[in-house]
Design a protein around this motif. Structure first.
Motif, PDB file in Angstrom:
ATOM      1  N   ALA A 188       1.067  -1.197  -0.022  1.00  0.00           N
ATOM      2  CA  ALA A 188       0.066  -0.062  -0.042  1.00  0.00           C
ATOM      3  C   ALA A 188       1.192   1.233   0.304  1.00  0.00           C
ATOM      4  CB  ALA A 188      -0.895  -0.028   1.434  1.00  0.00           C
ATOM      5  N   ILE A 189       1.828   1.258   0.742  1.00  0.00           N
ATOM      6  CA  ILE A 189       2.775   2.479   0.896  1.00  0.00           C
ATOM      7  C   ILE A 189       3.443   2.599  -0.531  1.00  0.00           C
ATOM      8  CG2 ILE A 189       4.964   3.189   2.037  1.00  0.00           C
ATOM      9  CD1 ILE A 189       3.979   1.950   4.626  1.00  0.00           C
ATOM     10  N   GLY A 190       3.967   1.341  -1.129  1.00  0.00           N
ATOM     11  CA  GLY A 190       4.471   1.435  -2.509  1.00  0.00           C
ATOM     12  C   GLY A 190       3.592   2.167  -3.487  1.00  0.00           C
ATOM     13  N   ARG A 197      -2.091  -9.003 -10.139  1.00  0.00           N
ATOM     14  CA  ARG A 197      -1.345  -8.154 -10.941  1.00  0.00           C
ATOM     15  C   ARG A 197      -1.488  -6.830  -9.817  1.00  0.00           C
ATOM     16  NH1 ARG A 197      -0.049  -7.534 -16.098  1.00  0.00           N
ATOM     17  NH2 ARG A 197      -1.437  -9.603 -16.454  1.00  0.00           N
ATOM     18  N   MET A 198      -2.411  -6.671  -8.992  1.00  0.00           N
ATOM     19  CA  MET A 198      -2.251  -5.472  -8.242  1.00  0.00           C
ATOM     20  C   MET A 198      -1.136  -5.747  -7.317  1.00  0.00           C
ATOM     21  SD  MET A 198      -6.337  -5.684  -7.172  1.00  0.00           S
ATOM     22  CE  MET A 198      -6.079  -5.440  -5.343  1.00  0.00           C
ATOM     23  N   ALA A 199      -0.936  -6.963  -6.632  1.00  0.00           N
ATOM     24  CA  ALA A 199       0.123  -7.069  -5.667  1.00  0.00           C
ATOM     25  C   ALA A 199       1.568  -6.825  -6.383  1.00  0.00           C
ATOM     26  CB  ALA A 199       0.007  -8.417  -5.127  1.00  0.00           C
ATOM     27  N   TYR A 200       1.493  -7.244  -7.677  1.00  0.00           N
ATOM     28  CA  TYR A 200       2.732  -7.136  -8.327  1.00  0.00           C
ATOM     29  C   TYR A 200       3.320  -5.758  -8.519  1.00  0.00           C
ATOM     30  CZ  TYR A 200       6.249  -7.714 -11.673  1.00  0.00           C
ATOM     31  OH  TYR A 200       7.658  -7.532 -12.398  1.00  0.00           O
ATOM     32  N   GLY A 201       2.236  -4.979  -8.788  1.00  0.00           N
ATOM     33  CA  GLY A 201       2.252  -3.543  -9.267  1.00  0.00           C
ATOM     34  C   GLY A 201       2.747  -2.766  -8.008  1.00  0.00           C
ATOM     35  N   ALA A 202       2.334  -3.242  -6.989  1.00  0.00           N
ATOM     36  CA  ALA A 202       2.674  -2.549  -5.543  1.00  0.00           C
ATOM     37  C   ALA A 202       3.735  -3.236  -4.775  1.00  0.00           C
ATOM     38  CB  ALA A 202       1.357  -2.994  -4.676  1.00  0.00           C
ATOM     39  N   ALA A 203       4.339  -4.603  -4.865  1.00  0.00           N
ATOM     40  CA  ALA A 203       5.290  -5.206  -4.083  1.00  0.00           C
ATOM     41  C   ALA A 203       6.072  -6.119  -4.725  1.00  0.00           C
ATOM     42  CB  ALA A 203       4.559  -5.732  -2.879  1.00  0.00           C
ATOM     43  N   GLY A 204       5.789  -5.888  -6.330  1.00  0.00           N
ATOM     44  CA  GLY A 204       6.601  -7.034  -7.252  1.00  0.00           C
ATOM     45  C   GLY A 204       6.515  -8.590  -6.624  1.00  0.00           C
TER      46      GLY A 204
END
Length: 455
Positions: free
Chosen positions: A195-197, A299-306
């Motif tokens: 979330a911070i990312g 994809r959401m998680a990858y965009g946020a934390a790789g």
């Protein structure tokens, strides 16, 4: 190989989960295990979906924060004062306790329905994890309008993940709590870090002076995406309350709390509810907003934390699906009384894996959670009434057990009548369970007043 397999089966048969008897004092579990179990279960893969849906449904930021606070406090109190006390006093699963009240025939029907609903819920969790693995393999995530699998690749990945998830559920309560306890702190950290990312992509300044403005205009801005109903404060509050309705008001978590030393262990649900159903839902909302409001957990998680975010989605599904499959296996014990629990759990996991291939269960997750809790709620009301209210009113308990009934028609009337009344209520789907619960209690008392006169 045959001898090794036979030895493994014999070892699994020796795992005693007290399926048909009260938990022995030696089986009581520590408070730390409950804290770890609930933290792992409620910081889960489905949080990536639910929190994101609040954004898609056009919730306002203030309504979200206050609504989640109200609903989650009510959920913890429901576990603590409704479910845990009955579980600690009886040391039985709901499924075995219900036999004394409803009779083995009606209990069989309830348990099959309960197990099927649990399988669908666990299947949704497996589906979410599949979006993570599918991302790396180039398998597209089903859209919000998909009902059937969108590719053979999706089916293959989902079945593989479902098989892996089932293995741990077979091992029982202690294994579940150990696994969840190890994973939950890391999962929570990934949610927060992800979330911070996303904040720079959303336009938050380094000094956070425009943070609240961004939340109100780019995340929870009160504008639902096309085809989605707008949610307000009380819809959010009630959803947070009934997100686990079958477990607390519906009493299914008697399966877990029968191992608790005290009813106060119900408060340990807060170790999962507030990180998972408050902060994690907020974090996933930030992630989907940064992903152009497209529902794709992997994809959401990858965009946020790789890659770490992708791993979090996969493992979060595991920690949540495991206890759900475990509960479903317990629910089927009365249907196949001569089968060991581990074998039932294995077959339950296979059914769950097949259901997980159908994306409708996770892209319609909010409505499914509401219907699922609503279907099981009247039976929870019956058990609550039987356990606490009947003694206070002088009504004889356990009619099915006393009279040797296979079917307690009064329980069936309450179950069917309450659901029919809820279906006819001119209320939003999220609100119907509460008046339905009190209706079920009142109806069950009225139907049993004759038992009081006979005393």
């Amino acid at each position: 190989m045959a001898s090794k397999l036979a030895a493994l089966v014999q070892e699994m048969d020796q795992i005693n989960e007290y399926d048909r008897e009260p938990v022995h004092p030696s089986g009581i579990q520590s408070a730390s295990k409950f804290a770890g179990l609930f933290a792992g279960e409620h910081v889960a893969a489905t949080e990536f979906v639910i929190g994101a849906f609040f954004v898609l449904h056009g919730v306002h930021a203030k309504d979200l924060l206050l609504g989640l606070l109200i609903g989650n406090v009510l959920a913890v109190l429901s576990w603590t004062f409704v479910c845990a006390p009955i579980a600690v006093r009886t040391r039985l699963t709901l499924y075995w306790y219900l036999r004394r009240i409803a009779g083995p025939g009606l209990t069989l029907v309830y348990n099959v329905a309960n197990a099927l609903l649990y399988c669908i819920l666990a299947g949704a969790m497996i589906s979410v994890s599949s979006t993570a693995l599918g991302l790396g393999l180039g398998i597209p995530t089903p859209s919000l309008n998909d009902v059937l699998p969108n590719s053979a690749g999706w089916v293959a990945v989902t079945l593989l993940i479902g098989a892996l998830f089932t293995l741990l559920a077979v091992l029982g309560f202690s294994a579940l709590s150990r696994f969840a306890g190890v994973c939950s702190p890391w999962l929570f950290t990934v949610f927060v870090a992800g979330a911070i990312g996303t904040l720079p992509a959303l336009g938050v300044h380094s000094n956070f002076d425009n943070f609240w403005e961004i939340l109100q205009t780019k995340v929870w801005n009160g504008k639902p995406v096309e085809g989605q109903e707008q949610f307000g404060l009380w819809q959010i509050a009630f959803f947070a309350w009934f997100a686990n309705l079958a477990m607390h008001i519906g009493l299914s978590d008697m399966a877990l709390f029968r191992y608790a030393k005290s009813w106060s262990y119900g408060l340990f649900t807060s170790t999962g509810i507030f990180p998972g159903h408050y902060l994690a839902w907020i974090c996933s909302g930030l992630m989907v907003a940064a992903a152009n409001r497209e529902m794709d957990p992997g994809r959401m998680a990858y965009g946020a934390a790789g890659i770490v975010g992708v791993m979090a989605v996969a493992i979060a599904g595991w920690t949540t699906a495991n206890p759900t499959i475990y509960r479903a296996g317990l629910a089927l014990q009365s249907v196949t009384p001569n089968w060991p629990r581990w074998k039932l759990t294995l077959y339950t996991g296979l059914i769950t894996s097949v259901l997980a291939c159908f994306p409708v269960f996770f892209v319609r997750l909010l409505d499914y959670v509401a219907i699922y809790g609503l279907v099981l709620m009247p039976v929870g009301a019956v058990v609550f009434t039987e356990h606490w209210i009947f003694p206070a009113l002088g009504i004889a308990q356990y009619e099915a057990e006393r009279k040797g009934l296979v079917w307690n028609w009064k329980v069936l009337v309450v179950w069917g009548g309450t659901l029919a009344a809820c279906a006819a209520m001119p209320l939003h789907l999220f609100y119907r369970w509460l008046p339905g619960y009190f209706l079920a209690i009142a109806l069950y008392i009225v139907l049993n007043l004759g038992e009081r006169k006979k005393q």
